[in-house]
Design a protein around this motif. Structure first.
Motif, PDB file in Angstrom:
ATOM      1  N   GLY A   1       5.315   5.199   1.896  1.00  0.00           N
ATOM      2  CA  GLY A   1       4.938   6.548   1.509  1.00  0.00           C
ATOM      3  C   GLY A   1       5.910   7.564   2.051  1.00  0.00           C
ATOM      4  N   VAL A   2       5.716   8.801   1.640  1.00  0.00           N
ATOM      5  CA  VAL A   2       6.504   9.905   2.149  1.00  0.00           C
ATOM      6  C   VAL A   2       5.817  10.443   3.407  1.00  0.00           C
ATOM      7  CG1 VAL A   2       5.347  11.741   0.851  1.00  0.00           C
ATOM      8  CG2 VAL A   2       7.770  11.984   1.431  1.00  0.00           C
ATOM      9  N   LEU A   3       6.580  11.066   4.285  1.00  0.00           N
ATOM     10  CA  LEU A   3       6.039  11.584   5.536  1.00  0.00           C
ATOM     11  C   LEU A   3       4.783  12.418   5.296  1.00  0.00           C
ATOM     12  CD1 LEU A   3       6.444  12.036   8.623  1.00  0.00           C
ATOM     13  CD2 LEU A   3       7.788  14.051   8.022  1.00  0.00           C
ATOM     14  N   SER A   4       3.685  12.033   5.926  1.00  0.00           N
ATOM     15  CA  SER A   4       2.415  12.746   5.804  1.00  0.00           C
ATOM     16  C   SER A   4       1.594  12.483   7.050  1.00  0.00           C
ATOM     17  CB  SER A   4       1.643  12.290   4.564  1.00  0.00           C
ATOM     18  OG  SER A   4       1.229  10.940   4.687  1.00  0.00           O
ATOM     19  N   GLU A   5       0.577  13.308   7.257  1.00  0.00           N
ATOM     20  CA  GLU A   5      -0.239  13.150   8.471  1.00  0.00           C
ATOM     21  C   GLU A   5      -0.890  11.772   8.570  1.00  0.00           C
ATOM     22  OE1 GLU A   5      -2.891  16.124   9.709  1.00  0.00           O
ATOM     23  OE2 GLU A   5      -1.564  17.788   9.244  1.00  0.00           O
ATOM     24  N   PRO A   6      -1.599  11.286   7.541  1.00  0.00           N
ATOM     25  CA  PRO A   6      -2.273   9.987   7.703  1.00  0.00           C
ATOM     26  C   PRO A   6      -1.328   8.833   7.994  1.00  0.00           C
ATOM     27  CG  PRO A   6      -3.181  11.182   5.829  1.00  0.00           C
ATOM     28  CD  PRO A   6      -1.965  11.933   6.268  1.00  0.00           C
ATOM     29  N   LEU A   7      -0.087   8.913   7.508  1.00  0.00           N
ATOM     30  CA  LEU A   7       0.850   7.827   7.788  1.00  0.00           C
ATOM     31  C   LEU A   7       1.289   7.793   9.249  1.00  0.00           C
ATOM     32  CD1 LEU A   7       3.216   7.397   4.705  1.00  0.00           C
ATOM     33  CD2 LEU A   7       1.702   5.713   5.741  1.00  0.00           C
ATOM     34  N   MET A   8       0.972   8.864   9.999  1.00  0.00           N
ATOM     35  CA  MET A   8       1.250   8.829  11.434  1.00  0.00           C
ATOM     36  C   MET A   8       0.456   7.728  12.124  1.00  0.00           C
ATOM     37  SD  MET A   8       1.473  12.875  12.426  1.00  0.00           S
ATOM     38  CE  MET A   8       1.635  12.504  14.186  1.00  0.00           C
ATOM     39  N   LEU A   9      -0.666   7.322  11.532  1.00  0.00           N
ATOM     40  CA  LEU A   9      -1.432   6.206  12.088  1.00  0.00           C
ATOM     41  C   LEU A   9      -0.547   4.964  12.211  1.00  0.00           C
ATOM     42  CD1 LEU A   9      -4.763   6.532  10.060  1.00  0.00           C
ATOM     43  CD2 LEU A   9      -4.440   7.077  12.472  1.00  0.00           C
ATOM     44  N   ALA A  10       0.285   4.744  11.187  1.00  0.00           N
ATOM     45  CA  ALA A  10       1.129   3.557  11.183  1.00  0.00           C
ATOM     46  C   ALA A  10       2.141   3.581  12.323  1.00  0.00           C
ATOM     47  CB  ALA A  10       1.851   3.445   9.840  1.00  0.00           C
TER      48      ALA A  10
ATOM     49  N   VAL B   1       0.849  -1.188   0.000  1.00  0.00           N
ATOM     50  CA  VAL B   1       0.000   0.000   0.000  1.00  0.00           C
ATOM     51  C   VAL B   1       0.885   1.237   0.000  1.00  0.00           C
ATOM     52  CG1 VAL B   1      -1.758   1.303   1.256  1.00  0.00           C
ATOM     53  CG2 VAL B   1      -1.899  -1.198   1.138  1.00  0.00           C
ATOM     54  N   ILE B   2       0.708   2.089  -1.017  1.00  0.00           N
ATOM     55  CA  ILE B   2       1.540   3.276  -1.193  1.00  0.00           C
ATOM     56  C   ILE B   2       0.677   4.513  -0.996  1.00  0.00           C
ATOM     57  CG2 ILE B   2       2.973   4.582  -2.801  1.00  0.00           C
ATOM     58  CD1 ILE B   2       3.518   1.855  -4.223  1.00  0.00           C
ATOM     59  N   THR B   3       0.961   5.281   0.056  1.00  0.00           N
ATOM     60  CA  THR B   3       0.223   6.508   0.341  1.00  0.00           C
ATOM     61  C   THR B   3       0.920   7.677  -0.346  1.00  0.00           C
ATOM     62  OG1 THR B   3      -0.562   5.658   2.468  1.00  0.00           O
ATOM     63  CG2 THR B   3      -0.604   8.043   2.157  1.00  0.00           C
ATOM     64  N   LEU B   4       0.161   8.414  -1.147  1.00  0.00           N
ATOM     65  CA  LEU B   4       0.698   9.552  -1.889  1.00  0.00           C
ATOM     66  C   LEU B   4       0.199  10.845  -1.265  1.00  0.00           C
ATOM     67  CD1 LEU B   4       0.140   8.295  -5.551  1.00  0.00           C
ATOM     68  CD2 LEU B   4       2.267   8.216  -4.210  1.00  0.00           C
ATOM     69  N   ARG B   5       1.126  11.661  -0.826  1.00  0.00           N
ATOM     70  CA  ARG B   5       0.782  12.976  -0.274  1.00  0.00           C
ATOM     71  C   ARG B   5       0.592  13.967  -1.423  1.00  0.00           C
ATOM     72  NH1 ARG B   5       2.715  18.008   1.582  1.00  0.00           N
ATOM     73  NH2 ARG B   5       2.033  18.554   3.699  1.00  0.00           N
ATOM     74  N   ALA B   6      -0.547  14.682  -1.411  1.00  0.00           N
ATOM     75  CA  ALA B   6      -0.830  15.695  -2.438  1.00  0.00           C
ATOM     76  C   ALA B   6      -1.575  16.840  -1.764  1.00  0.00           C
ATOM     77  CB  ALA B   6      -1.658  15.097  -3.576  1.00  0.00           C
ATOM     78  N   SER B   7      -0.854  17.581  -0.915  1.00  0.00           N
ATOM     79  CA  SER B   7      -1.463  18.617  -0.094  1.00  0.00           C
ATOM     80  C   SER B   7      -1.058  20.002  -0.574  1.00  0.00           C
ATOM     81  CB  SER B   7      -1.038  18.429   1.369  1.00  0.00           C
ATOM     82  OG  SER B   7      -1.487  19.502   2.172  1.00  0.00           O
TER      83      SER B   7
END
Length: 399
Positions: free
Chosen positions: A307-316, A230-236
């Motif tokens: 993924g790259v550092l992002s808010e939702p990945l803080m869950l992990a 699973v790859i989370t993409l930050r686009a903020s």
């Protein structure tokens, strides 16, 4: 001897003056009072608290609300509408156990700027108060279901209502020293500090049963028996220089053996934003962007989350079941410089203090070469872990 001044404070002062001008001085002073780093600030808070407590009152509501519970106060006059709430939940959970209390309750206190705190001009342009409050209700409050000890929450209409709900017993209030007339932001590094002291902080966050089942059904459908990556993409719009290098991630995914791996993208972009052309024909899990509980279930059930550092990945970070690799491209933006991360308590080049063997920070920019190299290292590590897990039951039987 306590330090009256810190180099990080001077750096923050200089950066604020360059980017915002004189108004940054007031913001820096408010932030220091809400999250004190200087010995002088702590003395000022102590004196103000002593005076204010003379007029403090305990209401029936505050006594009934938090019986045998620790209250986590998330005051939007000093705290952001962000996934920093996850770090606060983790710290409050650790405190709850240390204090011998049975559960957590969360009290959200409105801020003075249309219900939130005033952010930097760039932040206000990218996300106005109405958008932040929408995110509070749609994205952050559902986080509370991911901490099993949370028994309830309240979103207060005003500070007067919050005053009636907050307990008069300091032992049942977090962060320590919080007062409605002198708000305080929970320390985002408290869980890391506890891990350094005690060695462990687990368990913390956990996906709900329904979320796990939904994620399992989804992965069975799209991945079959393959390993889901699973790859989370930050686009903020906030700090866009920190956003994921989409083409590099797609090239990495396309290079994986399709017989063994099933790459799945989670595209975190503002509502209504179109998918990048590079994602055409790739598996994109829209549900994970809309449902935070499902997202954590997906992270838990994936073979690897990246993924790259992002808010939702803080869950992990706060779920020991999640296998992750999070890229931290330092010095790519003003708020992710090496010095800024060190000031927040991170060890440059190291993992989070409570990380499990299958959890890793990669201190590199997410280029294709860096992603492939890091993945090969984690692939070998996870393969070894799985081999041990397969042989452990047999060894236990022999013993």
């Amino acid at each position: 001897m306590p330090r009256l001044f810190r180099v990080s404070t001077l750096r923050g002062l200089w950066h604020g003056l360059r980017t915002e001008g004189p108004r940054s001085l007031l913001r820096l002073a408010r932030n220091e009072l809400a999250e004190p780093r200087l010995a002088l600030t702590r003395k000022i808070r102590g004196a103000a608290t002593a005076v204010g407590d003379r007029f403090r009152r305990v209401t029936t509501a505050s006594e009934a609300w938090s019986d045998d519970c620790l209250q986590l106060v998330w005051d939007l006059s000093v705290a952001p509408v962000s996934y920093d709430l996850v770090a606060a939940l983790a710290a409050a959970e650790i405190e709850r156990r240390k204090r011998g209390l049975g559960g957590l309750v969360v009290i959200v206190v409105p801020g003075p700027h249309h219900g939130v705190k005033r952010e930097t001009p760039a932040h206000e342009m990218a996300e106005d108060p109405e958008a932040r409050l929408h995110r509070l209700h749609q994205e952050l409050l559902p986080l509370l279901a991911l901490m099993p000890s949370v028994r309830g929450h309240a979103v207060c209409a005003d500070r007067q209502q919050a005053w009636s709900l907050i307990a008069g017993d300091d032992r049942r209030v977090y962060p320590d020293g919080y007062r409605i007339f002198l708000p305080l932001r929970p320390d985002p590094g408290a869980a890391r500090d506890e891990a350094r002291r005690a060695g462990t902080v687990w368990p913390l966050l956990s996906a709900t049963g329904p979320a796990r089942r939904a994620a399992e059904e989804y992965l069975t459908r799209v991945a079959g028996g393959r390993r889901a990556v699973v790859i989370t993409l930050r686009a903020s719009a906030l700090s866009p220089r920190r956003n994921s290098r989409v083409d590099d991630w797609v090239a990495f995914a396309d290079g994986l053996d399709p017989e063994r791996y099933a790459p799945i993208f989670v595209h975190d972009a503002p509502p209504g934003a179109p998918l990048p052309d590079a994602l055409a024909g790739r598996e994109v899990c829209v549900a994970a962007s809309l449902d935070v509980a499902f997202r954590l279930g997906l992270y838990e059930r994936a073979w690897l989350t990246m993924g790259v550092l992002s808010e939702p990945l803080m869950l992990a970070w706060y779920d020991e079941r999640v296998r992750y690799q999070v890229f931290v491209p330092i010095d790519e933006a003003d708020d992710v410089t090496a010095r800024a991360l060190e000031d927040q308590g991170h060890r440059i080049g190291g993992d989070i203090e409570f990380a499990r063997p299958w959890q890793q920070l990669v201190w590199k920019t997410d280029t294709l070469m860096a992603i492939r190299l890091a993945f090969s290292v984690m692939e070998a590590r996870l393969t070894a872990i799985e081999a041990v897990e397969r042989t452990a039951p047999a060894a236990a039987v022999q013993d």
